[in-house]
Design a protein around this motif. Structure first.
Motif, PDB file in Angstrom:
ATOM      1  N   UNK A 408      -7.678   9.351  -6.071  1.00  0.00           N
ATOM      2  CA  UNK A 408      -6.986   8.099  -6.397  1.00  0.00           C
ATOM      3  C   UNK A 408      -5.510   8.205  -6.043  1.00  0.00           C
ATOM      4  N   UNK A 409      -4.902   9.343  -6.324  1.00  0.00           N
ATOM      5  CA  UNK A 409      -3.494   9.556  -5.975  1.00  0.00           C
ATOM      6  C   UNK A 409      -3.293   9.480  -4.464  1.00  0.00           C
ATOM      7  N   UNK A 410      -4.296   9.885  -3.714  1.00  0.00           N
ATOM      8  CA  UNK A 410      -4.220   9.829  -2.248  1.00  0.00           C
ATOM      9  C   UNK A 410      -4.586   8.453  -1.702  1.00  0.00           C
ATOM     10  N   UNK A 411      -4.917   7.522  -2.591  1.00  0.00           N
ATOM     11  CA  UNK A 411      -5.184   6.146  -2.167  1.00  0.00           C
ATOM     12  C   UNK A 411      -6.589   5.892  -1.671  1.00  0.00           C
ATOM     13  N   UNK A 412      -7.530   6.835  -1.936  1.00  0.00           N
ATOM     14  CA  UNK A 412      -8.885   6.689  -1.401  1.00  0.00           C
ATOM     15  C   UNK A 412      -9.786   5.832  -2.285  1.00  0.00           C
ATOM     16  N   UNK A 413      -9.448   5.705  -3.552  1.00  0.00           N
ATOM     17  CA  UNK A 413     -10.298   4.974  -4.481  1.00  0.00           C
ATOM     18  C   UNK A 413      -9.476   4.496  -5.668  1.00  0.00           C
ATOM     19  N   UNK A 414     -10.063   3.593  -6.436  1.00  0.00           N
ATOM     20  CA  UNK A 414      -9.469   3.115  -7.679  1.00  0.00           C
ATOM     21  C   UNK A 414     -10.386   3.515  -8.823  1.00  0.00           C
ATOM     22  N   UNK A 415      -9.842   4.253  -9.783  1.00  0.00           N
ATOM     23  CA  UNK A 415     -10.603   4.650 -10.965  1.00  0.00           C
ATOM     24  C   UNK A 415     -10.563   3.530 -11.987  1.00  0.00           C
ATOM     25  N   UNK A 416     -11.719   3.103 -12.441  1.00  0.00           N
ATOM     26  CA  UNK A 416     -11.842   2.095 -13.484  1.00  0.00           C
ATOM     27  C   UNK A 416     -12.305   2.791 -14.758  1.00  0.00           C
ATOM     28  N   UNK A 417     -12.302   2.107 -15.899  1.00  0.00           N
ATOM     29  CA  UNK A 417     -12.673   2.789 -17.150  1.00  0.00           C
ATOM     30  C   UNK A 417     -14.010   3.544 -17.067  1.00  0.00           C
ATOM     31  N   UNK A 418     -14.989   2.955 -16.384  1.00  0.00           N
ATOM     32  CA  UNK A 418     -16.305   3.608 -16.308  1.00  0.00           C
ATOM     33  C   UNK A 418     -16.905   3.515 -14.915  1.00  0.00           C
ATOM     34  N   UNK A 419     -16.057   3.706 -13.904  1.00  0.00           N
ATOM     35  CA  UNK A 419     -16.575   3.655 -12.548  1.00  0.00           C
ATOM     36  C   UNK A 419     -15.458   3.816 -11.532  1.00  0.00           C
ATOM     37  N   UNK A 420     -15.811   3.733 -10.247  1.00  0.00           N
ATOM     38  CA  UNK A 420     -14.818   3.808  -9.181  1.00  0.00           C
ATOM     39  C   UNK A 420     -15.121   2.771  -8.116  1.00  0.00           C
ATOM     40  N   UNK A 421     -14.084   2.370  -7.401  1.00  0.00           N
ATOM     41  CA  UNK A 421     -14.182   1.469  -6.263  1.00  0.00           C
ATOM     42  C   UNK A 421     -13.448   2.130  -5.099  1.00  0.00           C
ATOM     43  N   UNK A 422     -14.131   2.303  -3.961  1.00  0.00           N
ATOM     44  CA  UNK A 422     -13.480   2.896  -2.798  1.00  0.00           C
ATOM     45  C   UNK A 422     -12.555   1.856  -2.168  1.00  0.00           C
TER      46      UNK A 422
END
Length: 455
Positions: A408-422
């Motif tokens: 996420x810090x590298x901008x590859x994905x977004x962390x959500x409370x219970x999941x991720x979005x690329x």
């Protein structure tokens, strides 16, 4: 972090995730033909009536060796080998039909290779008629095959169309002659143009072209020129693959050129990024990993509806729990287990002569495997996954999350409370994101290099 430094960080050997666990991590010790048959019968009984099954038929013969190819094939010009092989595949299918008892409802058939159009139209007719004689066809079905532009005839296309085939994919790779010479695949644009036109005239609903970036001697100009020529033919969908340079696995077949002739790292990534921009400009939409489709194509519609699926055939427009692989080296999937056929023609024939389903290795999925498999499928097919449902959680999730936080810090994905979005920036790194979930890989790193580079 800049694109170049991201590539340097994440360009590591990694799986392509046509299965989870990946083949090197299958537990052969806990596998047996009996267990495979039990799990297959269970999945078949659960799903045949409601969704049908898929068939992958491997037709392994090629008249010449393409040095970019990583498939199981037998190079020969002896076409008298066609008939015995067709009979062997039909015998294998008969053994499965005896096991399953109820008539299979076939939703998908895909003919892969090798070179399926090595076989005459007459022999392909015999093969498909033999398969369908023991099955029903699902009302919504998709039959597809891989055609070599140099030897696909109008008779091939018409014969398969009359049998219900509506999708064909042609291997194009690249139109630059120097690249074609390096990969031993001389294939003029005129051949591709002709077979694409024939397919349209006959009535095929989806025509696909396979392009490859990162081939030896390939430049950005070559990639863009190939895309422009491809766009002039308006295929409904495209595969835009990264060349997997794995000569340590495939031996001399990938030694027709030197390692330094192959584009690498940020140079190779540029081929993809600029090629992707050009495809998007021509109206193609990115679907999962490596695939693009026009809006009217069933793959785009499946992606929009969230019904896209991925298995050993690659991406498919719909999911079946059961996929039976026929022919040497084919891999079958019952959702609960994987099974691979014998890899040599001699062993494949020998097992069938003993009236045995010719499986020689496989894997029975644990409950953990099934959870991780679903997460990786979600990522590969929808660019997101969730563990909001307690059944999708697993003990090592906190360890996985720490790795995802760095991504996420590298901008590859977004962390959500219970999941991720690329993210858009993260799509080229989808294999790396899936690797964060790969518990088998985390627990036991391979001692030797067995995967291609992820970028």
């Amino acid at each position: 972090m800049g694109t170049t430094s991201l590539i340097q960080k994440y360009n590591v050997p990694g799986p392509r995730y046509t299965s989870y666990p990946t083949v090197p991590y299958w537990d052969d010790q806990a596998f047996s033909l009996e267990l495979w048959q039990q799990t297959l019968k269970r999945a078949f009984d659960e799903s045949n009536t409601s969704e049908g099954i898929s068939l992958y038929i491997h037709l392994p013969f090629c008249e010449s060796l393409c040095t970019f190819c990583g498939c199981h094939k037998r190079v020969t010009k002896r076409h008298e080998m066609e008939q015995p092989y067709i009979q062997a595949v039909l015998k294998e299918w008969n053994l499965y039909c005896q096991l399953l008892q109820d008539r299979p409802v076939i939703k998908e058939i895909h003919l892969g290779g090798g070179t399926p159009t090595f076989f005459s139209a007459e022999h392909l007719l015999e093969l498909i008629q033999g398969i369908l004689a023991k099955a029903e066809i699902a009302p919504q079905h998709e039959f597809s095959f891989e055609g070599h532009p140099n030897n696909t005839t109008r008779e091939h296309l018409q014969t398969l169309y009359d049998l219900g085939f509506r999708r064909v994919s042609y291997g194009v790779q690249d139109y630059n002659l120097n690249v074609q010479k390096a990969i031993h695949r001389i294939q003029p644009f005129e051949h591709v143009e002709q077979v694409t036109r024939w397919a349209r005239e006959i009535g095929y609903e989806s025509i696909s072209h396979d392009l490859v970036f990162g081939l030896p001697f390939q430049s950005l100009e070559d990639v863009l020129n190939t895309i422009e020529k491809t766009n002039s033919l308006s295929p409904d969908r495209l595969a835009f693959y990264s060349y997997a340079h794995v000569p340590w696995i495939k031996g001399n077949g990938q030694r027709g050129f030197k390692d330094q002739d192959v584009p690498k790292d940020d140079v190779k990534r540029t081929l993809y990024e600029e090629g992707k921009k050009r495809l998007l400009a021509h109206g193609y939409h990115e679907i999962g990993m490596d695939h693009f489709a026009l809006e009217h194509d069933s793959m785009y519609q499946s992606f929009q509806q969230g019904s896209l699926h991925r298995n050993f055939m690659g991406y498919t427009s719909s999911k079946t729990k059961v996929m039976i692989g026929l022919g040497l080296s084919s891999i079958s999937d019952s959702w609960y287990s994987f099974a691979q056929n014998e890899k040599t023609l001699e062993d494949y024939y020998a097992r069938l002569e003993q009236n045995q389903i010719p499986v020689f290795k496989g894997h029975i999925l644990s409950q953990e495997d099934l959870i991780i498999r679903q997460h990786i499928l979600n990522l590969m097919c929808t660019f997101k996954t969730s563990w909001a449902d307690p059944s999708m959680a697993f003990p090592e999730l906190s360890e996985v999350l720490s790795q995802l936080e760095e991504m996420q810090q590298d901008g590859l994905l977004t962390l959500q409370p219970q999941g991720i979005q690329i993210t858009e920036q993260g799509k080229p790194f989808i294999r790396n994101i899936c690797m964060a979930f790969d518990l088998h890989l985390k627990r036991k790193q391979p001692q030797t290099r067995i995967f291609s580079m992820t970028i």
